[in-house]
Structures are given as structure tokens and as C-alpha cells.
Design a protein around this motif. Structure first.
Motif, short mmCIF file in Angstrom:
data_model
loop_
_atom_site.label_atom_id
_atom_site.label_comp_id
_atom_site.label_asym_id
_atom_site.label_seq_id
_atom_site.Cartn_x
_atom_site.Cartn_y
_atom_site.Cartn_z
N LEU A 63 -36.66 -5.60 7.68
CA LEU A 63 -37.27 -4.52 8.43
C LEU A 63 -36.27 -3.49 8.94
N ASN A 64 -34.99 -3.84 8.92
CA ASN A 64 -33.95 -2.90 9.33
C ASN A 64 -33.42 -2.07 8.15
N THR A 83 -43.93 -7.69 13.94
CA THR A 83 -42.52 -7.74 14.29
C THR A 83 -42.28 -8.89 15.26
N ASN A 84 -41.03 -9.30 15.38
CA ASN A 84 -40.67 -10.39 16.30
C ASN A 84 -39.70 -9.86 17.36
N TYR A 85 -40.25 -9.44 18.48
CA TYR A 85 -39.43 -8.91 19.57
C TYR A 85 -38.39 -9.92 20.03
N GLU A 94 -37.63 -3.05 17.95
CA GLU A 94 -39.00 -3.37 17.54
C GLU A 94 -39.76 -2.10 17.17
N PHE A 95 -39.59 -1.05 17.98
CA PHE A 95 -40.27 0.21 17.67
C PHE A 95 -39.77 0.77 16.33
N LYS A 96 -38.47 0.73 16.13
CA LYS A 96 -37.89 1.25 14.89
C LYS A 96 -38.43 0.50 13.67
N GLN A 97 -38.54 -0.84 13.78
CA GLN A 97 -39.05 -1.64 12.68
C GLN A 97 -40.51 -1.32 12.39
#
Length: 318
Positions: A63-64, A83-85, A94-97
Motif C-alpha cells: 500500500l506504500n 488499512t491497518n492503522y 493510513e490516509f495516504k494508503q
């Protein structure tokens, strides 16, 4: 696969994503018209191979890495994004992903983006609970998804049933009596979800009712239970072990101290305390009814009573 609608599932080896893969491929009728691509960072691990055995294609993506996310989504009709905070404990990451998945979905022409979301608690509480970051960052992604105009539905998972047995609901010294210990009154209502078992049931309902649920939030919980009700049902299922079971309202600092002794950083201790306070003070879903969200379901949801009977921490109890 070309004749079928392709569902791309992120976090496919996790509780939510894995449940989605299993629900779709475990439904003979859906399997006729849907293909599933499970996304994970490591397709060689046993959990990924288990998905392949069910009939899923697996693909590696991070996701990065926006390029790998776009490759994973290419050709998809629908996408389940999660996503996994708690992996990095970073709202910004998390927002970026989430944004990366949403942007790729828009670029690839995805027809139905299902985002695992939560409410913005800072807004819901009018600033009284400003530190429930793992809710607020998912809500920020939801807001972004809505702003870019892709066809989307928002799945809001309830309180994980799996957090209770052996965790918040465990034996307490010196007598090893069972206690459900939380920093809120025992009358507080908790919307419970068997995450690994039932997330996929909701997402299946979302996919089968696309036109009805576009733009909507689906609240993912079996029912609201008070802490007292959870304990009473424990006593019913395990009458011997449950003789002295009770719900205990912990002082706020005691709750934080317990988390700290388990290695949780102070900032996250306060986050978890505010997360629990949410249940009593504002409502996990802001007091919303679950009825409309249940109307899309074709599968029966798991009750707390049923879940307890299979919970590892409760095995061997009488």
C-alpha cells in the motif's frame, strides 16, 4: 476470468479481507459470476496459499507503493479496501494508503469501491474525544473518496468480538473469576461483529445490491449488546465458570495503566480510553439503528452466544 466480474480484495490474509474472499468464493452462485484477486504483501505464506486453494488469484502489492497498487487493481470491477492503522500507528500513513487505493480505483475505472471506514469521532463528539485517530483517519479517507466521485459504499465494521475473550473479558486474580473489564458503565451498548466470520457477509450483500447502497454507509454489526448482557450470556453458555462472572467498570487511569503494562505507548493508551468512552458517551455509530444495514444480507450473522462457543480463550469451560 475475463467473463466474470473481478473483485480485488486488499488485506486478503487479514480478518476483514480474508472474510470477504471466503464469503464470495464460498457462495456457489457468486463464484459463477465473480472472480477474486486477493492482495497481500507475501503470496508465498500459508494464509495466501489457503486463499488460492479456495479459487482466488493472489497478487503481491504494498500500500506504500502506488505503482503496485495500480497493478493490483487493474481490470477490477469492484475493490474492497482496508488499512491497518495499528501496524504503524500513523493517521497520516493510513490516509495516504487509503488515498492511494482510491486514486488507483478511479484511474482504473472501478465500478464499485467498498471502503472499510469508521466515523469521525472528533466531529461526532464535537471535540470531546479528539484522539480516536484510528477512526478519524479512516473517516478522512471516506471523505476523500466521496470528493473524487468514484462509485463507492462504506462498510463500518463494529466492535470486534475477538477483542473480548481472553482480552477484555478474562480471568482476574486473585480468585481467577471471569470479568469483563472496561472503563465504562455496564449499561454501555456495544455493536459486536464476528470480524473474520461476518465481514464477508456484509460485503457480499453490498456487491449484490450495488445500486441500492452506492454512497451509503453499511453498519457491520450483529446487534447492540450491553456489557451486562454479554456477561449474562457468558453465564448461560458456561454456567460453572460463569458463577462469579461480572462486568467491572475500571477507573480511567487503571485502564490506561493496564494497557501501558502490556507495552502500549501513552498516546495510544489515551486513544483507546477515548475509543471506549465513545461507546457510552456518544455511541459507536452515534446511536444509529442497524436495521437498514441488515436488509442487504442473505446470510445469518454470528451472535455473541455462538461466537463464545468457538472462542479459544473460552475452550474447556463448563
Amino acid at each position: 476470468m475475463a467473463s466474470k466480474k473481478l473483485l480485488v480484495v486488499f488485506g486478503a490474509t487479514g480478518a476483514q479481507g480474508g472474510s470477504v474472499v471466503k464469503a464470495v468464493l464460498g457462495d456457489a452462485k457468486m463464484k459463477e459470476s465473480w472472480a477474486v484477486r486477493g492482495i497481500t504483501r507475501d503470496t508465498s505464506k500459508p494464509s495466501a496459499k489457503a486463499l488460492e486453494a479456495l479459487g482466488a488469484e493472489t497478487m503481491a502489492a504494498n500500500l506504500n507503493d502506488a505503482a503496485s497498487v495500480k497493478s493490483a487493481i487493474k481490470g477490477a470491477y469492484a475493490v474492497f479496501g482496508v488499512t491497518n492503522y495499528w501496524e504503524d500507528r500513523s493517521s497520516d500513513l493510513e490516509f495516504k494508503q487509503g488515498k492511494t487505493m482510491a486514486d488507483a480505483a478511479k484511474e482504473c475505472g472501478v465500478q464499485h469501491f467498498v471502503w472499510s471506514s469508521l466515523l469521525n469521532i472528533t466531529e461526532l463528539s464535537k471535540g470531546a474525544l479528539p484522539k480516536v485517530s484510528h477512526f478519524d483517519s479512516k473517516a478522512a479517507v471516506e471523505k476523500y473518496i466521496r470528493s473524487i466521485g468514484i462509485p463507492a459504499t462504506f462498510f463500518l465494521p463494529g466492535f470486534y468480538m475477538s477483542n473480548l475473550p481472553g482480552g477484555m473479558f478474562r480471568q482476574v486474580p486473585p480468585n481467577n473469576d471471569w470479568a469483563l473489564s472496561l472503563p465504562i458503565p455496564s449499561s454501555s451498548q456495544v455493536p459486536l461483529l464476528d470480524t473474520a466470520g461476518d465481514t464477508g457477509k456484509f460485503v457480499k450483500g453490498i456487491l449484490l445490491n450495488r445500486e441500492k447502497v452506492l454512497g451509503k454507509r453499511i453498519l457491520g454489526a450483529t446487534d447492540y449488546y450491553t456489557l451486562d448482557e454479554l456477561v449474562e450470556q457468558f453465564k448461560k453458555v458456561f454456567p460453572e465458570a460463569g458463577k462469579t462472572a461480572k462486568a467491572v467498570e475500571l477507573p480511567h487511569q487503571t485502564f490506561k495503566d493496564i494497557l501501558g503494562s502490556a507495552g502500549m505507548p501513552e498516546e495510544n493508551q489515551e486513544e483507546m480510553l477515548q475509543n471506549m468512552r465513545l461507546l457510552h458517551e456518544f455511541g459507536y455509530y452515534g446511536g444509529a439503528d442497524l436495521k437498514e444495514s441488515h436488509e442487504i444480507l442473505v446470510d445469518k450473522l454470528t451472535t455473541w452466544e455462538e461466537f463464545m462457543k468457538t472462542a479459544k480463550a473460552f475452550q474447556g469451560l463448563k
